[in-house]
Each structure stands twice: as C-alpha cells, then as structure tokens.
Write a protein that holds these residues in place. Structure first.
Motif, PDB file in Angstrom:
ATOM      1  N   GLU A 242      33.231  26.274 -39.273  1.00  0.00           N
ATOM      2  CA  GLU A 242      33.879  26.848 -40.442  1.00  0.00           C
ATOM      3  C   GLU A 242      34.003  25.789 -41.530  1.00  0.00           C
ATOM      4  OE1 GLU A 242      37.596  28.463 -39.270  1.00  0.00           O
ATOM      5  OE2 GLU A 242      36.741  29.846 -37.780  1.00  0.00           O
ATOM      6  N   ASP A 243      33.767  26.195 -42.764  1.00  0.00           N
ATOM      7  CA  ASP A 243      33.908  25.298 -43.940  1.00  0.00           C
ATOM      8  C   ASP A 243      33.020  24.077 -43.803  1.00  0.00           C
ATOM      9  OD1 ASP A 243      35.833  27.034 -44.950  1.00  0.00           O
ATOM     10  OD2 ASP A 243      37.429  26.005 -43.840  1.00  0.00           O
ATOM     11  N   ASN A 244      31.831  24.232 -43.159  1.00  0.00           N
ATOM     12  CA  ASN A 244      30.846  23.152 -43.068  1.00  0.00           C
ATOM     13  C   ASN A 244      31.383  21.903 -42.365  1.00  0.00           C
ATOM     14  OD1 ASN A 244      28.967  24.722 -44.492  1.00  0.00           O
ATOM     15  ND2 ASN A 244      29.838  24.048 -46.448  1.00  0.00           N
ATOM     16  N   LYS A 245      32.321  22.088 -41.448  1.00  0.00           N
ATOM     17  CA  LYS A 245      32.838  20.950 -40.693  1.00  0.00           C
ATOM     18  C   LYS A 245      33.402  21.442 -39.369  1.00  0.00           C
ATOM     19  CE  LYS A 245      37.411  21.118 -42.863  1.00  0.00           C
ATOM     20  NZ  LYS A 245      38.421  20.356 -43.633  1.00  0.00           N
ATOM     21  N   PHE A 246      33.524  20.524 -38.454  1.00  0.00           N
ATOM     22  CA  PHE A 246      34.131  20.859 -37.165  1.00  0.00           C
ATOM     23  C   PHE A 246      34.599  19.575 -36.499  1.00  0.00           C
ATOM     24  CE2 PHE A 246      29.629  20.266 -36.367  1.00  0.00           C
ATOM     25  CZ  PHE A 246      29.589  19.476 -35.226  1.00  0.00           C
ATOM     26  N   THR A 247      35.482  19.723 -35.522  1.00  0.00           N
ATOM     27  CA  THR A 247      36.011  18.578 -34.785  1.00  0.00           C
ATOM     28  C   THR A 247      35.743  18.786 -33.295  1.00  0.00           C
ATOM     29  OG1 THR A 247      37.749  18.170 -36.404  1.00  0.00           O
ATOM     30  CG2 THR A 247      38.067  17.227 -34.210  1.00  0.00           C
ATOM     31  N   ILE A 248      35.200  17.754 -32.675  1.00  0.00           N
ATOM     32  CA  ILE A 248      34.965  17.784 -31.229  1.00  0.00           C
ATOM     33  C   ILE A 248      36.089  17.021 -30.544  1.00  0.00           C
ATOM     34  CG2 ILE A 248      33.416  17.158 -29.344  1.00  0.00           C
ATOM     35  CD1 ILE A 248      31.110  17.282 -31.274  1.00  0.00           C
ATOM     36  N   THR A 249      36.765  17.697 -29.637  1.00  0.00           N
ATOM     37  CA  THR A 249      37.803  17.045 -28.825  1.00  0.00           C
ATOM     38  C   THR A 249      37.365  17.148 -27.370  1.00  0.00           C
ATOM     39  OG1 THR A 249      39.498  17.747 -30.406  1.00  0.00           O
ATOM     40  CG2 THR A 249      40.246  16.982 -28.227  1.00  0.00           C
ATOM     41  N   MET A 250      37.408  16.010 -26.683  1.00  0.00           N
ATOM     42  CA  MET A 250      36.938  16.000 -25.293  1.00  0.00           C
ATOM     43  C   MET A 250      37.893  15.213 -24.419  1.00  0.00           C
ATOM     44  SD  MET A 250      33.303  14.649 -23.735  1.00  0.00           S
ATOM     45  CE  MET A 250      32.404  16.021 -24.427  1.00  0.00           C
ATOM     46  N   GLN A 251      38.347  15.857 -23.347  1.00  0.00           N
ATOM     47  CA  GLN A 251      39.129  15.163 -22.323  1.00  0.00           C
ATOM     48  C   GLN A 251      38.192  14.757 -21.192  1.00  0.00           C
ATOM     49  OE1 GLN A 251      42.189  17.795 -20.968  1.00  0.00           O
ATOM     50  NE2 GLN A 251      43.340  17.773 -22.907  1.00  0.00           N
ATOM     51  N   ILE A 252      38.317  13.503 -20.740  1.00  0.00           N
ATOM     52  CA  ILE A 252      37.470  12.989 -19.660  1.00  0.00           C
ATOM     53  C   ILE A 252      38.351  12.247 -18.661  1.00  0.00           C
ATOM     54  CG2 ILE A 252      35.579  11.435 -19.040  1.00  0.00           C
ATOM     55  CD1 ILE A 252      34.329  11.928 -21.701  1.00  0.00           C
ATOM     56  N   SER A 253      38.095  12.476 -17.368  1.00  0.00           N
ATOM     57  CA  SER A 253      38.765  11.692 -16.328  1.00  0.00           C
ATOM     58  C   SER A 253      37.738  11.267 -15.295  1.00  0.00           C
ATOM     59  CB  SER A 253      39.883  12.508 -15.658  1.00  0.00           C
ATOM     60  OG  SER A 253      39.340  13.589 -14.912  1.00  0.00           O
ATOM     61  N   ASN A 254      37.987  10.125 -14.666  1.00  0.00           N
ATOM     62  CA  ASN A 254      37.086   9.622 -13.623  1.00  0.00           C
ATOM     63  C   ASN A 254      37.878   8.899 -12.551  1.00  0.00           C
ATOM     64  OD1 ASN A 254      34.450   8.771 -12.440  1.00  0.00           O
ATOM     65  ND2 ASN A 254      35.285   6.751 -12.935  1.00  0.00           N
ATOM     66  N   TYR A 255      37.790   9.435 -11.312  1.00  0.00           N
ATOM     67  CA  TYR A 255      38.370   8.777 -10.150  1.00  0.00           C
ATOM     68  C   TYR A 255      37.403   8.780  -8.969  1.00  0.00           C
ATOM     69  CZ  TYR A 255      42.821   8.830 -12.616  1.00  0.00           C
ATOM     70  OH  TYR A 255      43.810   8.622 -13.532  1.00  0.00           O
ATOM     71  N   ASP A 256      36.159   9.212  -9.204  1.00  0.00           N
ATOM     72  CA  ASP A 256      35.189   9.323  -8.115  1.00  0.00           C
ATOM     73  C   ASP A 256      33.963   8.436  -8.315  1.00  0.00           C
ATOM     74  OD1 ASP A 256      36.180  11.720  -6.388  1.00  0.00           O
ATOM     75  OD2 ASP A 256      36.388  12.403  -8.460  1.00  0.00           O
ATOM     76  N   ASN A 257      33.495   8.316  -9.538  1.00  0.00           N
ATOM     77  CA  ASN A 257      32.251   7.594  -9.789  1.00  0.00           C
ATOM     78  C   ASN A 257      32.504   6.109 -10.043  1.00  0.00           C
ATOM     79  OD1 ASN A 257      29.497   7.707  -9.790  1.00  0.00           O
ATOM     80  ND2 ASN A 257      29.322   8.146 -11.952  1.00  0.00           N
ATOM     81  N   ALA A 258      31.419   5.343 -10.106  1.00  0.00           N
ATOM     82  CA  ALA A 258      31.541   3.887 -10.291  1.00  0.00           C
ATOM     83  C   ALA A 258      32.128   3.535 -11.645  1.00  0.00           C
ATOM     84  CB  ALA A 258      30.176   3.234 -10.124  1.00  0.00           C
ATOM     85  N   ALA A 259      31.933   4.385 -12.643  1.00  0.00           N
ATOM     86  CA  ALA A 259      32.455   4.111 -13.978  1.00  0.00           C
ATOM     87  C   ALA A 259      32.682   5.437 -14.680  1.00  0.00           C
ATOM     88  CB  ALA A 259      31.494   3.242 -14.775  1.00  0.00           C
ATOM     89  N   GLY A 260      33.639   5.453 -15.633  1.00  0.00           N
ATOM     90  CA  GLY A 260      33.943   6.665 -16.373  1.00  0.00           C
ATOM     91  C   GLY A 260      33.502   6.554 -17.819  1.00  0.00           C
ATOM     92  N   GLY A 261      33.381   7.705 -18.459  1.00  0.00           N
ATOM     93  CA  GLY A 261      32.970   7.733 -19.857  1.00  0.00           C
ATOM     94  C   GLY A 261      31.826   8.695 -20.061  1.00  0.00           C
ATOM     95  N   MET A 262      31.112   8.480 -21.147  1.00  0.00           N
ATOM     96  CA  MET A 262      29.976   9.325 -21.498  1.00  0.00           C
ATOM     97  C   MET A 262      28.728   8.460 -21.449  1.00  0.00           C
ATOM     98  SD  MET A 262      29.330  11.533 -24.992  1.00  0.00           S
ATOM     99  CE  MET A 262      31.048  12.010 -25.063  1.00  0.00           C
ATOM    100  N   TRP A 263      27.940   8.596 -20.368  1.00  0.00           N
ATOM    101  CA  TRP A 263      26.783   7.734 -20.143  1.00  0.00           C
ATOM    102  C   TRP A 263      25.614   8.057 -21.055  1.00  0.00           C
ATOM    103  CZ3 TRP A 263      25.871   6.170 -14.376  1.00  0.00           C
ATOM    104  CH2 TRP A 263      27.086   5.788 -13.798  1.00  0.00           C
ATOM    105  N   GLU A 264      25.481   9.327 -21.420  1.00  0.00           N
ATOM    106  CA  GLU A 264      24.367   9.762 -22.249  1.00  0.00           C
ATOM    107  C   GLU A 264      24.887  10.419 -23.515  1.00  0.00           C
ATOM    108  OE1 GLU A 264      21.413  12.039 -20.144  1.00  0.00           O
ATOM    109  OE2 GLU A 264      21.997  11.142 -18.227  1.00  0.00           O
ATOM    110  N   SER A 265      24.006  10.593 -24.496  1.00  0.00           N
ATOM    111  CA  SER A 265      24.399  11.139 -25.794  1.00  0.00           C
ATOM    112  C   SER A 265      24.514  12.655 -25.746  1.00  0.00           C
ATOM    113  CB  SER A 265      23.372  10.751 -26.865  1.00  0.00           C
ATOM    114  OG  SER A 265      23.262   9.354 -26.984  1.00  0.00           O
ATOM    115  N   ILE A 266      25.498  13.163 -26.486  1.00  0.00           N
ATOM    116  CA  ILE A 266      25.544  14.594 -26.776  1.00  0.00           C
ATOM    117  C   ILE A 266      24.596  14.854 -27.932  1.00  0.00           C
ATOM    118  CG2 ILE A 266      26.997  16.479 -27.611  1.00  0.00           C
ATOM    119  CD1 ILE A 266      29.358  15.183 -26.261  1.00  0.00           C
ATOM    120  N   LYS A 267      23.765  15.892 -27.810  1.00  0.00           N
ATOM    121  CA  LYS A 267      22.785  16.191 -28.848  1.00  0.00           C
ATOM    122  C   LYS A 267      23.213  17.436 -29.617  1.00  0.00           C
ATOM    123  CE  LYS A 267      18.995  14.183 -26.186  1.00  0.00           C
ATOM    124  NZ  LYS A 267      19.799  13.860 -25.012  1.00  0.00           N
TER     125      LYS A 267
END
Length: 624
Positions: free
Chosen positions: A163-188
C-alpha cells in the motif's frame, strides 16, 4: 572426432541445466541502510533483487507489528547486516551468542504499485514473517527457549500487494537447535510473474534431476540383481538412490512439502548421513568396475570414515556435528581425486570407455569443489552437487554402453547382412520368399557362431574350458593382489570309459549331465567359485579365498553328492554306483608361483587319487 561428438551432448545438457538454475538476479545495487531500503531505482520487477543490507535488530525481543504501532518509541538494539548469522554481529562490543531469539525489521519504500512476491530460503532457524501488519509465513515455532522453540526446514513463496508504494517486513527468528541462528541466505523480492517463474524453474530442475537419480537407481539395482557377478551395477544403483533421497532433503526440501510435520532433527541427520554414504558407495562402484586399477585399502578407509561420521551424527546434535562437515567435504575432494586417478590409469591401460568416466568425474569434482568452497566461504546458495551427480550418471551410462559394445557388434553385422539381402529382393513373391529363406539360414549361421563363442558347455550346461581359463586367471590375480588362498579341484569320473562301453554313449552323456548339474548346484551355493567341464569326463573347480580345510570339505561334499544320486555302474571295481576321484591343491598365490604349475600339480594330485585306488580325494603338498 568421435570423442568430441560424444561429449557435445553432455556440455549441451550442462548449459541447459545452469540456465534452468538461474534466478535472474539483478546486480546487488539495492542495500538497506539502518533499516531503510529505497527501491526508487528498481524499475524492472521481472528481475529479482535480494533484500540485503542493514536491518534493524531487536535482540532478545519478539515484537509484532502491532507492538511498534502501540509504542512508536521502541528502539532497535542495533543493526545486522543480512544475510548472516547473528553470532557474527556485535552489540555493545560483544558478539551475540549462537542461540537466542530476535526481531528483524526493514522498511521498503518507493516500490511499484503491483502484486509482489518474496522467495523465503532455508533459514535453519524458526521464523514468523509479517508484511506491514499481515502475517504471511512461518516456519516451525518461534520461542524464547529450547522448550518453546520448534525447528523446521523448508522454503516458501509468498505474495502481497503493498500500500502507498511501501511496506515493512517484520520477522521474528529463534534458534536453539542449529549450530548458528539468523538468516543464512537472502530473501528475494520480485514481481508476481518473476517470483512465480523463478520458483517454477527451481522446482522443475530439482524434479528432473530427482527423477534421473531415482530412475537410474532403480534400473541399475535391478540390473545388479540379475547380473550378480557384476556387482558394480548394484552399488551404483544404491549410490543413485541415496543421492536422490538426499536431494529430497536439500534445495527446495520436497520432503517437508510432502510431510510438513517431518521432525527437523531427523531430517538434518538424514541429510548428513546420506551425504556421508555417497563416498563408500562411490568407492565400491569404482573398485568393482576397475579392480586392477583401484585400491582395496582406500575403499575400506572410505567405509570406516563414513561410518564414523554417521555414528557421530546419530549420537550428537546439529550444533556439534555441523562443525565437522568441512573436514568431510575435504575428504570428498580427496575421494574424487582418487577416482580421477583410477579413471586416468584405466585409460592408460587402454580401457577406452574410461574417457567417459573421466569426463563424468571431472564434472562431479567441479560440482563438489564449487559446493565445498561455497560452504567454506559462507555461500550456502551454491548447490551444484546434484547437477554433478546427474552428469556423472550420464557419463557412467556411456561407460556401460562401451562395455556392451563388443556384443552389439554381432547385431550390427547381422543388420548389415539382412539389409544386403533385402536390397537384393525382387518384385516376384517366390523370389522374395527364397531370399527370406536365405536370410533365415544366415540367421541360423550367426546364431551358431554365437553359441560357439559362448562360455557354456553345450552338453552339460555348465561353464566350459574357456570360461574356466578366464575366471581362473582373474581370481588368481586378485588372490595375488589381496594375499588370499586359492584352491583348485580336479575331478574325474571313475572308470567312465567302461561306463560308456557298457551303457552306451547316450547314457554316458546323461551321466555327465547329471553329475555336472549336481556339481554346479553345490558350487553356486557358495559365495564365490565356479565348476567347469575341463574335457571329456574331467571337471575342474576354482575356489577363491578357500584354505585347504575348507576346500577339502567342499571336495568331500561334491564326492558324496555324486554318490547319493546313485547312478548305476556295474563295471566299476570300487562301487556299484558312479564315483569321483578328486585332486586338490591349495596355495597362497604370489609373483613367484606360476598359475600353470598350479594346474599341473592339481592334475598330479588327481593322478595320485586314481592310481591309489580311485573314489578318493588326494591333496597335493602345499606350495607355501
């Protein structure tokens, strides 16, 4: 020239495959800065862009869009440069831990007023994503501790209209299982059509490669079950199926698309174990295909190393076994270099089909190197290994075709003869009939030639002298190389001439058939070895990896089996039934022992059994 023409289709397949894998990414000139991403210069929504750069980071906070609306004073902990793992980010001078939870946010402005899409990669962490205040996708369960956080591995595509030629991305992330947490690859990000086409291409290419692997695996396993002496078919089929199974667990992660609740920990363990099992299966294929050029010890090492890694993966968690993957990928490179050496050595030994294996190995090695360097340099999007496997399968199929080419030459000659006869056919029916009859005669002649060239004795149906000579030579060389025992049995039907004279040659032939059938039934029940008709009433048995005790036991069983079928022999001085005299020799072959001398000594043992009363087993003194 022939080699060049054969390789061209493979190269053409590579080009098509790489084109299918392309995501048509625009050059990365769009980077977020302090949680703001201006896309005013992005005019072509048919190209995909990566939402990389500095996102706002709210560490140890799980915030939803409504929280920012209700409290505009919420301030970020800092920024995080994506894609990355958050343990590489520092807050207040300290690096973030590998475990934890956070909220990421970026505001995107100046976008076109049309339906857009996001391609969400595998993040190896649990997440929920909102566009403005609308939740669009989630993976697993985001939580603030190990008990409330549930991991899941999948890829997703979502669509939305800003809407109105703009938007906001909000993302919650948790990690307690893998070797590292975060976003390893890019969102396209891209327009609806661009996202849809890119996702369809990726699914199509993965489906094609998966089909190639599974079908090839089933085909070669079936071939291996029917051709047990050529076990490399079976191992190669297993190799293909394992590669296909692993391909369900990576890339677009088809397994979670089919079974959304598939346990994350089991999935990760299967992914790693399937990778480890590639190496020993590959080693067994090469060892069975080129036993003279390959090394048995190296094949054994691959089995041991893969087993250790598999056990490590089974009994530990991803936060532990993940750190050992780099070392195994280096081991994979060593294994591929070894196979490359075997292929080159086979080519030097004038195994002409090895050139196609060499091409396949080079392509596979290139894919392994690309993926390994991508893993080491933190480029997880590189995934050329399945393509390398598919190209190797094509090359290996050509190897098998070359192996079978000698038998096909007879069919080619037959086709030429039939073509010549057909060209000579005239209009009249009777002349055509005569020429067809001539063609049938030619077919029968060619079939007779094939039978004469076969390795089966025409009377008894067991291997003949030619098959024995080839098998004996092959097993002798293997026993020399692997320092194993080798036993030979020479068997002679007692007073067979008297049997023929009394009962006639027709019953004499039936006697030979019955005895051959009984001998063959006994030997084929063993794990290895053959029995062949050596000539007349003599048979010979090759028993690889059999010491004297085992060989004597087998000889006694052969002797007793023949007696049990109770073929009457009234002219035999030693029994009222047909009996055998057997000469046995057991050696541990080496370069100092001539294989022809072994045959002579086995024959001497048979002679001793016959001269000392027959219907007995005589053992030649061991040559060790």
């Amino acid at each position: 020239m022939k080699l060049r023409r054969s390789i061209l289709p493979i190269l053409f397949f590579i080009i098509l495959t790489l084109q299918g894998c392309s995501n048509q990414l625009a050059e990365s000139e769009y980077l977020a800065n302090n949680g703001q991403l201006d896309l005013s210069k992005w005019h072509d929504t048919n190209s995909l862009i990566q939402l990389d750069g500095e996102w706002d980071l709210y560490w140890n906070q799980l915030l939803e869009p409504v929280d920012f609306i209700n409290d505009p004073s919420i301030q970020p902990t800092g920024t995080i440069s994506l894609p990355s793992n958050w343990h590489t980010t520092s807050v207040n001078g300290s690096s973030l831990p590998r475990e934890g939870f956070a909220t990421f946010q970026v505001s995107v402005t100046n976008v076109k007023d049309e339906v857009l899409g996001l391609m969400l990669p595998i993040m190896y962490s649990n997440y929920i994503i909102w566009i403005d205040d609308k939740p669009l996708a989630k993976s697993g369960q985001v939580g603030t501790n190990k008990d409330t956080s549930v991991a899941q591995k999948n890829t997703q595509v979502v669509y939305f209209a800003p809407e109105d030629n703009k938007f906001t991305i909000t993302m919650q992330i948790s990690n307690y299982d893998n070797a590292a947490g975060g976003m390893w690859e890019s969102i396209k990000l891209g327009g609806f059509e661009a996202i849809h086409q890119s996702n369809s291409k990726k699914n199509f290419v993965q489906s094609i490669l998966l089909g190639v692997l599974i079908l090839s695996g089933i085909y070669h396993i079936s071939l291996g079950l029917f051709r047990k002496t050529e076990s490399y078919f079976l191992y190669f089929g297993l190799f293909c199926l394992v590669a296909g199974f692993r391909y369900l667990l990576v890339g677009e992660v088809f397994i979670t698309k089919m079974f959304p609740m598939f346990d994350w920990d089991i999935l990760m363990k299967l992914e790693y174990i399937s990778l480890y099992s590639h190496v020993p299966l590959f080693g067994m294929v090469i060892y069975r295909l080129y036993p003279k050029e390959s090394n048995r010890l190296f094949t054994l090492i691959t089995i041991i190393v893969a087993s250790i890694y598999a056990l490590l993966t089974i009994f530990t968690n991803a936060k532990f076994y993940y750190h050992f993957l780099t070392y195994f990928q280096i081991f994979i490179i060593i294994g591929v270099l070894y196979v490359l050496f075997v292929a080159a050595k086979s080519l030097r030994n004038k195994r002409n089909e090895a050139v196609y294996l060499l091409v396949g190995i080079i392509l596979l090695m290139a894919s392994v190197l690309f993926d390994t360097f991508g893993f080491i340099l933190a480029y997880p999007e590189l995934n050329f290994y399945p393509i390398g496997i598919a190209l190797f399968i094509i090359s290996f199929s050509i190897v098998l075709s070359k192996r079978l080419s000698s038998s096909l030459e007879l069919s080619v000659n037959l086709t030429k003869d039939l073509s010549k006869l057909n060209n000579e056919l005239e209009a009249k029916v009777d002349q055509r009939t005569k020429q067809i009859q001539l063609a049938n005669v030619k077919l029968e002649e060619l079939n007779d030639k094939l039978k004469k060239m076969a390795l089966i004795d025409g009377l008894t149906g067991i291997p003949n002298r030619r098959r024995f000579d080839a098998y004996y030579k092959e097993e002798y060389e293997i026993c020399v190389r692997e320092d194993k025992f080798l036993s030979l049995l020479f068997l002679d039907i007692d007073y067979f001439k008297d049997y023929n004279d009394y009962y006639g040659h027709q019953l004499g032939d039936e006697c030979l058939k019955k005895i051959a059938t009984e001998l063959n039934s006994c030997i084929t029940g063993l794990s290895e070895g053959i029995v062949a008709r050596y000539g007349g009433e003599e048979f010979v048995c090759v028993l690889p990896n059999s010491n004297e005790i085992k060989a004597k036991k087998i000889a006694q069983e052969l002797k007793e089996r023949v007696e049990k079928i109770q073929i009457s022999h009234v002219k035999s001085p030693v029994s009222k039934y047909v009996t055998l005299s057997i000469g046995l020799i057991t050696v541990r072959p080496n370069s100092m022992i001539n294989k022809n001398n072994i045959l002579k000594q086995a024959d001497q043992a048979l002679y001793q059994a016959k001269t000392s009363g027959r219907n007995k087993i005589s053992i030649f003194p061991n040559l060790q």
